[in-house]
Scaffold this motif. Structure first.
Motif, PDB file in Angstrom:
ATOM      1  N   ILE A 127      -0.860  58.678 -28.230  1.00 48.42           N
ATOM      2  CA  ILE A 127      -1.311  58.666 -26.844  1.00 48.42           C
ATOM      3  C   ILE A 127      -0.514  59.629 -25.963  1.00 48.42           C
ATOM      4  O   ILE A 127      -1.076  60.314 -25.104  1.00 48.42           O
ATOM      5  CB  ILE A 127      -1.202  57.225 -26.281  1.00 48.42           C
ATOM      6  N   VAL A 128       0.789  59.689 -26.193  1.00 51.42           N
ATOM      7  CA  VAL A 128       1.686  60.505 -25.368  1.00 51.42           C
ATOM      8  C   VAL A 128       1.696  61.944 -25.884  1.00 51.42           C
ATOM      9  O   VAL A 128       1.960  62.200 -27.067  1.00 51.42           O
ATOM     10  CB  VAL A 128       3.118  59.929 -25.381  1.00 51.42           C
ATOM     11  N   GLU A 129       1.391  62.885 -24.989  1.00 53.16           N
ATOM     12  CA  GLU A 129       1.369  64.291 -25.382  1.00 53.16           C
ATOM     13  C   GLU A 129       2.734  64.960 -25.270  1.00 53.16           C
ATOM     14  O   GLU A 129       3.089  65.815 -26.071  1.00 53.16           O
ATOM     15  CB  GLU A 129       0.365  65.054 -24.507  1.00 53.16           C
ATOM     16  N   LYS A 130       3.515  64.555 -24.256  1.00 56.06           N
ATOM     17  CA  LYS A 130       4.804  65.212 -24.021  1.00 56.06           C
ATOM     18  C   LYS A 130       5.743  64.245 -23.322  1.00 56.06           C
ATOM     19  O   LYS A 130       5.307  63.425 -22.510  1.00 56.06           O
ATOM     20  CB  LYS A 130       4.612  66.472 -23.165  1.00 56.06           C
ATOM     21  N   GLN A 131       7.033  64.342 -23.658  1.00 54.59           N
ATOM     22  CA  GLN A 131       8.058  63.511 -23.035  1.00 54.59           C
ATOM     23  C   GLN A 131       9.147  64.404 -22.438  1.00 54.59           C
ATOM     24  O   GLN A 131       9.468  65.459 -22.982  1.00 54.59           O
ATOM     25  CB  GLN A 131       8.702  62.577 -24.053  1.00 54.59           C
ATOM     26  N   HIS A 132       9.687  63.940 -21.330  1.00 56.76           N
ATOM     27  CA  HIS A 132      10.793  64.677 -20.690  1.00 56.76           C
ATOM     28  C   HIS A 132      11.745  63.647 -20.100  1.00 56.76           C
ATOM     29  O   HIS A 132      11.309  62.623 -19.558  1.00 56.76           O
ATOM     30  CB  HIS A 132      10.262  65.582 -19.580  1.00 56.76           C
ATOM     31  N   THR A 158      10.694  66.202  -5.419  1.00 56.32           N
ATOM     32  CA  THR A 158      11.706  66.891  -6.219  1.00 56.32           C
ATOM     33  C   THR A 158      12.101  68.189  -5.525  1.00 56.32           C
ATOM     34  O   THR A 158      11.249  69.042  -5.247  1.00 56.32           O
ATOM     35  CB  THR A 158      11.174  67.194  -7.625  1.00 56.32           C
ATOM     36  N   PHE A 159      13.386  68.321  -5.245  1.00 57.39           N
ATOM     37  CA  PHE A 159      13.935  69.510  -4.603  1.00 57.39           C
ATOM     38  C   PHE A 159      14.796  70.265  -5.616  1.00 57.39           C
ATOM     39  O   PHE A 159      15.687  69.675  -6.225  1.00 57.39           O
ATOM     40  CB  PHE A 159      14.817  69.135  -3.409  1.00 57.39           C
ATOM     41  N   GLN A 160      14.525  71.539  -5.778  1.00 60.32           N
ATOM     42  CA  GLN A 160      15.400  72.386  -6.581  1.00 60.32           C
ATOM     43  C   GLN A 160      16.308  73.148  -5.622  1.00 60.32           C
ATOM     44  O   GLN A 160      15.842  74.003  -4.869  1.00 60.32           O
ATOM     45  CB  GLN A 160      14.590  73.354  -7.449  1.00 60.32           C
ATOM     46  N   MET A 161      17.596  72.784  -5.626  1.00 65.15           N
ATOM     47  CA  MET A 161      18.541  73.356  -4.685  1.00 65.15           C
ATOM     48  C   MET A 161      19.257  74.561  -5.302  1.00 65.15           C
ATOM     49  O   MET A 161      19.281  74.734  -6.525  1.00 65.15           O
ATOM     50  CB  MET A 161      19.567  72.303  -4.268  1.00 65.15           C
ATOM     51  N   LYS A 162      19.846  75.371  -4.458  1.00 62.06           N
ATOM     52  CA  LYS A 162      20.604  76.515  -4.933  1.00 62.06           C
ATOM     53  C   LYS A 162      21.842  76.052  -5.703  1.00 62.06           C
ATOM     54  O   LYS A 162      22.417  75.011  -5.391  1.00 62.06           O
ATOM     55  CB  LYS A 162      21.016  77.399  -3.754  1.00 62.06           C
ATOM     56  N   PRO A 163      22.266  76.811  -6.720  1.00 57.31           N
ATOM     57  CA  PRO A 163      23.466  76.433  -7.472  1.00 57.31           C
ATOM     58  C   PRO A 163      24.679  76.303  -6.551  1.00 57.31           C
ATOM     59  O   PRO A 163      24.812  77.042  -5.579  1.00 57.31           O
ATOM     60  CB  PRO A 163      23.640  77.590  -8.470  1.00 57.31           C
ATOM     61  N   GLY A 164      25.533  75.356  -6.881  1.00 61.16           N
ATOM     62  CA  GLY A 164      26.728  75.119  -6.073  1.00 61.16           C
ATOM     63  C   GLY A 164      26.981  73.651  -5.848  1.00 61.16           C
ATOM     64  O   GLY A 164      28.081  73.238  -5.495  1.00 61.16           O
ATOM     65  N   THR A 194      20.702  65.289 -10.469  1.00 60.72           N
ATOM     66  CA  THR A 194      20.725  65.409 -11.920  1.00 60.72           C
ATOM     67  C   THR A 194      22.101  65.773 -12.475  1.00 60.72           C
ATOM     68  O   THR A 194      22.838  66.574 -11.911  1.00 60.72           O
ATOM     69  CB  THR A 194      19.718  66.466 -12.406  1.00 60.72           C
ATOM     70  N   GLU A 195      22.388  65.169 -13.624  1.00 64.05           N
ATOM     71  CA  GLU A 195      23.582  65.469 -14.408  1.00 64.05           C
ATOM     72  C   GLU A 195      23.212  66.162 -15.715  1.00 64.05           C
ATOM     73  O   GLU A 195      23.935  67.009 -16.211  1.00 64.05           O
ATOM     74  CB  GLU A 195      24.344  64.172 -14.703  1.00 64.05           C
ATOM     75  N   TYR A 196      22.069  65.772 -16.284  1.00 64.23           N
ATOM     76  CA  TYR A 196      21.491  66.435 -17.449  1.00 64.23           C
ATOM     77  C   TYR A 196      20.041  66.744 -17.135  1.00 64.23           C
ATOM     78  O   TYR A 196      19.351  65.964 -16.489  1.00 64.23           O
ATOM     79  CB  TYR A 196      21.568  65.550 -18.698  1.00 64.23           C
ATOM     80  N   GLY A 197      19.566  67.873 -17.661  1.00 67.94           N
ATOM     81  CA  GLY A 197      18.246  68.363 -17.322  1.00 67.94           C
ATOM     82  C   GLY A 197      18.423  69.622 -16.494  1.00 67.94           C
ATOM     83  O   GLY A 197      19.443  70.312 -16.604  1.00 67.94           O
ATOM     84  N   LEU A 198      17.460  69.941 -15.679  1.00 66.56           N
ATOM     85  CA  LEU A 198      17.586  71.084 -14.791  1.00 66.56           C
ATOM     86  C   LEU A 198      18.583  70.735 -13.689  1.00 66.56           C
ATOM     87  O   LEU A 198      18.336  69.828 -12.886  1.00 66.56           O
ATOM     88  CB  LEU A 198      16.228  71.447 -14.192  1.00 66.56           C
ATOM     89  N   LEU A 199      19.704  71.440 -13.657  1.00 68.87           N
ATOM     90  CA  LEU A 199      20.763  71.095 -12.715  1.00 68.87           C
ATOM     91  C   LEU A 199      20.404  71.496 -11.289  1.00 68.87           C
ATOM     92  O   LEU A 199      19.497  72.298 -11.056  1.00 68.87           O
ATOM     93  CB  LEU A 199      22.075  71.764 -13.141  1.00 68.87           C
ATOM     94  N   ASN A 200      21.137  70.897 -10.346  1.00 72.24           N
ATOM     95  CA  ASN A 200      20.886  71.114  -8.916  1.00 72.24           C
ATOM     96  C   ASN A 200      19.486  70.657  -8.505  1.00 72.24           C
ATOM     97  O   ASN A 200      18.894  71.182  -7.565  1.00 72.24           O
ATOM     98  CB  ASN A 200      21.094  72.586  -8.538  1.00 72.24           C
ATOM     99  N   THR A 201      18.988  69.672  -9.243  1.00 74.93           N
ATOM    100  CA  THR A 201      17.710  69.039  -8.904  1.00 74.93           C
ATOM    101  C   THR A 201      17.988  67.714  -8.209  1.00 74.93           C
ATOM    102  O   THR A 201      18.850  66.949  -8.652  1.00 74.93           O
ATOM    103  CB  THR A 201      16.868  68.795 -10.163  1.00 74.93           C
ATOM    104  N   VAL A 202      17.270  67.455  -7.136  1.00 71.19           N
ATOM    105  CA  VAL A 202      17.400  66.199  -6.413  1.00 71.19           C
ATOM    106  C   VAL A 202      16.021  65.552  -6.329  1.00 71.19           C
ATOM    107  O   VAL A 202      15.058  66.176  -5.883  1.00 71.19           O
ATOM    108  CB  VAL A 202      17.970  66.401  -4.993  1.00 71.19           C
ATOM    109  N   HIS A 203      15.938  64.308  -6.777  1.00 68.46           N
ATOM    110  CA  HIS A 203      14.705  63.539  -6.662  1.00 68.46           C
ATOM    111  C   HIS A 203      14.879  62.512  -5.546  1.00 68.46           C
ATOM    112  O   HIS A 203      15.826  61.717  -5.572  1.00 68.46           O
ATOM    113  CB  HIS A 203      14.393  62.799  -7.965  1.00 68.46           C
TER     114      HIS A 203
END
Length: 255
Positions: A127-132, A158-164, A194-203
């Motif tokens: 049933i599941v096509e993809k997991q993340h 979901t906000f992708q922030m600048k590195p830093g 986020t700590e793992y995954g795409l970094l500098n991401t805020v949900h």
């Protein structure tokens, strides 16, 4: 020789004093390079996103509602939703862990749980096509909230922030969040970094009574000078953003 010894003593004292001053200054230098406030405990959240085959979405939801108790016997489920707007045939769920050793123990246990593997995992493979998944912490200035009542919808932004890290954009981001909270039209549930995954991401997860209630509140917020000013400041650190409107499943603790 006496004169030379007398000269050496002041030089040695001066060198020792300089070393002490450098040692005292060193923590301040490190603090200025920190990426944000320190996490004061080991608790983290695993955010899992599943893409479901379009023809199997109804079946997936029925399976989750029927069998999720087998999974929650091993660790705490925070919320389970399906996307209504902004994405299609997508499920989002959040699990809470005390630390990484706790997660490892849970993953081992569920791998050996014959009921969970047989009643859910095996059928779900078709049933599941993809997991993340992502590992995230709540930001230090936010506690996990609850909606004022059951029902309603959740907005997942979901906000992708600048590195830093938060040292760069944390204060401006917090001000923008608080500006929206102060309008009173929405309820903040949580802010995850986020700590793992795409970094500098805020949900950021918000609760609203209905999609129309959210829309009306957003229109008013866009006319609020405090919100406009805070957002203008925070977008200097923003690279991209996207959102989804989520509907909680009956089995979700956050309803």
């Amino acid at each position: 020789m006496l004169l030379l010894g007398a000269l050496r003593r002041p030089l040695a004292a001066s060198a020792a004093r300089l070393a002490r001053e450098r040692a005292r200054a060193r923590p301040q230098v490190y603090a200025s390079l920190a990426t944000g406030p320190r996490q004061d405990n080991g608790i983290f959240y695993e955010i899992r996103t599943y893409d479901i085959k379009p023809s199997k979405m109804k079946e997936f939801v029925e399976m989750i509602n029927q069998h999720i108790h087998l999974r929650t016997a091993h660790s705490e489920l925070v919320g389970f939703w399906t996307a209504e707007l902004g994405a299609m045939n997508k499920a989002v769920h959040i699990w809470k862990y005390d630390n990484f050793a706790h997660r490892t123990a849970v993953r081992t246990a569920i791998a050996n749980d014959k009921d969970w593997q047989g009643k859910f995992i095996s059928p779900a493979l078709a049933i599941v096509e993809k997991q993340h998944n992502e590992i995230a912490y709540l930001v230090p200035w936010c506690q996990l909230g609850k909606p004022p009542k059951e029902g309603g919808v959740y907005e997942w932004v979901t906000f992708q922030m600048k590195p830093g890290g938060p040292a760069l954009w944390g204060e401006a981001f917090r001000a923008a969040i608080n500006a929206h909270i102060n309008t009173g039209y929405t309820k903040l549930i949580g802010v995850f970094h986020t700590e793992y995954g795409l970094l500098n991401t805020v949900h950021v997860v918000w609760w609203n009574e209905s999609p129309d209630n959210r829309a009306a509140g957003r229109h008013k917020a866009h006319e609020d000078a405090r919100v406009v000013a805070a957002v203008r400041e925070s977008v200097r650190f923003l690279e991209s953003q996207q959102n989804m409107l989520l509907v909680p499943l009956p089995c979700s603790p956050l309803k």
